[in-house]
Design a protein around this motif. Structure first.
Motif, PDB file in Angstrom:
ATOM      1  N   MET A 240       0.822  -1.197   0.000  1.00  0.00           N
ATOM      2  CA  MET A 240       0.000   0.000   0.000  1.00  0.00           C
ATOM      3  C   MET A 240       0.863   1.256   0.000  1.00  0.00           C
ATOM      4  O   MET A 240       0.543   2.239  -0.670  1.00  0.00           O
ATOM      5  CB  MET A 240      -0.920   0.006   1.226  1.00  0.00           C
ATOM      6  CG  MET A 240      -2.021  -1.029   1.197  1.00  0.00           C
ATOM      7  SD  MET A 240      -2.998  -0.955  -0.316  1.00  0.00           S
ATOM      8  CE  MET A 240      -3.468   0.765  -0.337  1.00  0.00           C
ATOM      9  N   TYR A 241       1.968   1.210   0.729  1.00  0.00           N
ATOM     10  CA  TYR A 241       2.866   2.374   0.765  1.00  0.00           C
ATOM     11  C   TYR A 241       3.486   2.611  -0.610  1.00  0.00           C
ATOM     12  O   TYR A 241       3.584   3.758  -1.073  1.00  0.00           O
ATOM     13  CB  TYR A 241       3.958   2.148   1.817  1.00  0.00           C
ATOM     14  CG  TYR A 241       4.990   3.243   1.844  1.00  0.00           C
ATOM     15  CD1 TYR A 241       4.656   4.527   2.265  1.00  0.00           C
ATOM     16  CD2 TYR A 241       6.297   3.007   1.431  1.00  0.00           C
ATOM     17  CE1 TYR A 241       5.594   5.536   2.278  1.00  0.00           C
ATOM     18  CE2 TYR A 241       7.243   4.010   1.450  1.00  0.00           C
ATOM     19  CZ  TYR A 241       6.889   5.277   1.874  1.00  0.00           C
ATOM     20  OH  TYR A 241       7.820   6.276   1.892  1.00  0.00           O
ATOM     21  N   LEU A 242       3.908   1.537  -1.287  1.00  0.00           N
ATOM     22  CA  LEU A 242       4.473   1.674  -2.638  1.00  0.00           C
ATOM     23  C   LEU A 242       3.427   2.190  -3.618  1.00  0.00           C
ATOM     24  O   LEU A 242       3.743   2.982  -4.515  1.00  0.00           O
ATOM     25  CB  LEU A 242       5.033   0.331  -3.110  1.00  0.00           C
ATOM     26  CG  LEU A 242       6.293  -0.160  -2.390  1.00  0.00           C
ATOM     27  CD1 LEU A 242       6.673  -1.556  -2.865  1.00  0.00           C
ATOM     28  CD2 LEU A 242       7.465   0.799  -2.641  1.00  0.00           C
ATOM     29  N   LEU A 243       2.179   1.736  -3.465  1.00  0.00           N
ATOM     30  CA  LEU A 243       1.098   2.215  -4.328  1.00  0.00           C
ATOM     31  C   LEU A 243       0.889   3.712  -4.134  1.00  0.00           C
ATOM     32  O   LEU A 243       0.772   4.477  -5.111  1.00  0.00           O
ATOM     33  CB  LEU A 243      -0.197   1.455  -4.011  1.00  0.00           C
ATOM     34  CG  LEU A 243      -1.450   1.854  -4.800  1.00  0.00           C
ATOM     35  CD1 LEU A 243      -1.278   1.532  -6.278  1.00  0.00           C
ATOM     36  CD2 LEU A 243      -2.674   1.138  -4.250  1.00  0.00           C
ATOM     37  N   LEU A 244       0.862   4.154  -2.883  1.00  0.00           N
ATOM     38  CA  LEU A 244       0.697   5.578  -2.598  1.00  0.00           C
ATOM     39  C   LEU A 244       1.886   6.388  -3.104  1.00  0.00           C
ATOM     40  O   LEU A 244       1.722   7.489  -3.629  1.00  0.00           O
ATOM     41  CB  LEU A 244       0.522   5.795  -1.093  1.00  0.00           C
ATOM     42  CG  LEU A 244      -0.839   5.446  -0.502  1.00  0.00           C
ATOM     43  CD1 LEU A 244      -0.769   5.438   1.015  1.00  0.00           C
ATOM     44  CD2 LEU A 244      -1.893   6.436  -0.963  1.00  0.00           C
ATOM     45  N   LEU A 245       3.077   5.841  -2.946  1.00  0.00           N
ATOM     46  CA  LEU A 245       4.283   6.548  -3.364  1.00  0.00           C
ATOM     47  C   LEU A 245       4.311   6.728  -4.879  1.00  0.00           C
ATOM     48  O   LEU A 245       4.695   7.791  -5.374  1.00  0.00           O
ATOM     49  CB  LEU A 245       5.523   5.774  -2.903  1.00  0.00           C
ATOM     50  CG  LEU A 245       6.843   6.539  -2.847  1.00  0.00           C
ATOM     51  CD1 LEU A 245       6.735   7.753  -1.938  1.00  0.00           C
ATOM     52  CD2 LEU A 245       7.967   5.625  -2.380  1.00  0.00           C
ATOM     53  N   SER A 246       3.906   5.694  -5.623  1.00  0.00           N
ATOM     54  CA  SER A 246       3.871   5.810  -7.085  1.00  0.00           C
ATOM     55  C   SER A 246       2.844   6.851  -7.526  1.00  0.00           C
ATOM     56  O   SER A 246       3.070   7.603  -8.481  1.00  0.00           O
ATOM     57  CB  SER A 246       3.556   4.458  -7.720  1.00  0.00           C
ATOM     58  OG  SER A 246       2.268   4.004  -7.330  1.00  0.00           O
ATOM     59  N   ASN A 247       1.708   6.913  -6.812  1.00  0.00           N
ATOM     60  CA  ASN A 247       0.713   7.941  -7.122  1.00  0.00           C
ATOM     61  C   ASN A 247       1.201   9.330  -6.723  1.00  0.00           C
ATOM     62  O   ASN A 247       0.840  10.334  -7.351  1.00  0.00           O
ATOM     63  CB  ASN A 247      -0.599   7.644  -6.397  1.00  0.00           C
ATOM     64  CG  ASN A 247      -1.289   6.409  -6.943  1.00  0.00           C
ATOM     65  OD1 ASN A 247      -1.185   6.106  -8.128  1.00  0.00           O
ATOM     66  ND2 ASN A 247      -1.979   5.681  -6.093  1.00  0.00           N
ATOM     67  N   MET A 248       2.027   9.383  -5.670  1.00  0.00           N
ATOM     68  CA  MET A 248       2.536  10.661  -5.181  1.00  0.00           C
ATOM     69  C   MET A 248       3.428  11.333  -6.218  1.00  0.00           C
ATOM     70  O   MET A 248       3.459  12.565  -6.326  1.00  0.00           O
ATOM     71  CB  MET A 248       3.324  10.420  -3.887  1.00  0.00           C
ATOM     72  CG  MET A 248       3.685  11.666  -3.130  1.00  0.00           C
ATOM     73  SD  MET A 248       2.246  12.395  -2.323  1.00  0.00           S
ATOM     74  CE  MET A 248       2.993  13.861  -1.607  1.00  0.00           C
TER      75      MET A 248
END
Length: 307
Positions: A240-248
């Motif tokens: 989930m953190y990687l998903l958010l980071l890619s969207n960031m």
């Protein structure tokens, strides 16, 4: 515990070295060619090839810089002023982390609320909701971000009401629309997967026992099913953190947010990119380690005792 901590330190060192080695791949493939002596003002060019010597030279320079990390400097954008990256990078870092963690909490909270409400709908409407979520999940992230920006502008144009700032100007920090956008994409993913996890849990014997004892659906979902599903969330926290980071990465560019990723993009030196990546990986790796240390091994259904 000591053995776990020892393994964690080895993994931490391995991650740090991997980040350093991967970031220097351009030095392995490209070499700066200085301008000719008779053209001192000509632009520097790059030669494509394989330069292991140049790669190790750049690695050595970076390791030396990291040993004196407080002295790493950059030229402030639009000026000729040279600054050390600390504390300036920390301001961008804390801003990005605030957006990430608030968005993650909101996505988790609303995914659970919507999932609980979904199980009160008729079976046909539940299937329709899952189909709709699959369609939403297929939408590109850029489309979602742009649609929300355009929506805020449309509301302002037709009502003269500025609900939220659709774009950051002059380093201004905006929160509402970036958090809404950043939480929406993982919330769709969490909502869909939470429904599937709830369905899996509802087929367990302990749920049937609770129903036989006359317990209400809401009580079973919140008191017994939700804690078991929560363990699965914790074990998927890194994803989930990687998903958010890619969207960031997309979000900072489209909203002109001066976060940690924008800071790294605007000052693309090996030292600054590495400092940013280390700030994003090491502290959070420690948090993930602490969370996993207090969780049972594997996804354990701790609440399946007789009710």
């Amino acid at each position: 515990m000591e053995r776990k901590f020892g393994r964690f330190l080895i993994v931490l060192v391995a991650i740090t070295l991997s980040v350093i080695f991967i970031c220097h791949i351009p030095a392995l493939l490209f070499k700066d060619i200085p301008p000719p002596a008779d053209q001192p003002f000509a632009m520097e060019t790059k030669e494509l090839g394989f330069f292991p010597g140049n790669y190790f030279i750049e690695l050595k320079k970076t390791f030396i810089e990291l040993l004196h990390f407080k002295e790493i400097s950059y030229i402030a954008q639009g000026t000729n002023v040279e600054r050390t990256i600390f504390p300036y990078i920390l301001e961008s870092y804390t801003y990005s982390l605030l957006l990430l963690f608030v968005s993650l909490f909101i996505a988790l909270f609303f995914a659970v609320i919507f999932t609980t409400g979904t199980f009160y709908l008729p079976r046909r409407m539940q299937e329709a909701a899952k189909t709709f979520l699959t369609v939403l999940e297929a939408l590109p992230d850029v489309f979602v971000i742009f649609s929300l920006q355009l929506g805020a502008i449309w509301v302002f144009k037709h009502t003269n009401l500025l609900v939220t700032e659709p774009y950051s100007v002059s380093g201004q920090k905006i929160y509402f629309l970036p958090i809404l956008t950043l939480s929406l994409i993982p919330m769709i993913y969490l909502y869909k997967n939470t429904i599937l996890m709830y369905e899996n849990e509802l087929g367990k014997p302990y749920v049937e026992l609770g129903v036989a004892k006359g317990m209400g659906k809401l009580y079973i979902l919140v008191r017994h099913v939700f804690p078991n599903v929560l363990y699965s969330f914790f074990y998927n926290l890194k994803y989930m953190y990687l998903l958010l980071l890619s969207n960031m990465i997309i979000l900072e560019y489209m909203f002109n947010i001066y976060g940690i990723l924008q800071f790294m993009t605007n000052h693309p030196s090996y030292e600054i990119i590495l400092a940013g990546l280390i700030l994003l990986t090491l502290p959070l790796s420690i948090v993930f380690f602490l969370i996993q240390s207090f969780l049972p091994k594997g996804v354990m259904y701790v609440d399946q005792k007789a009710m």
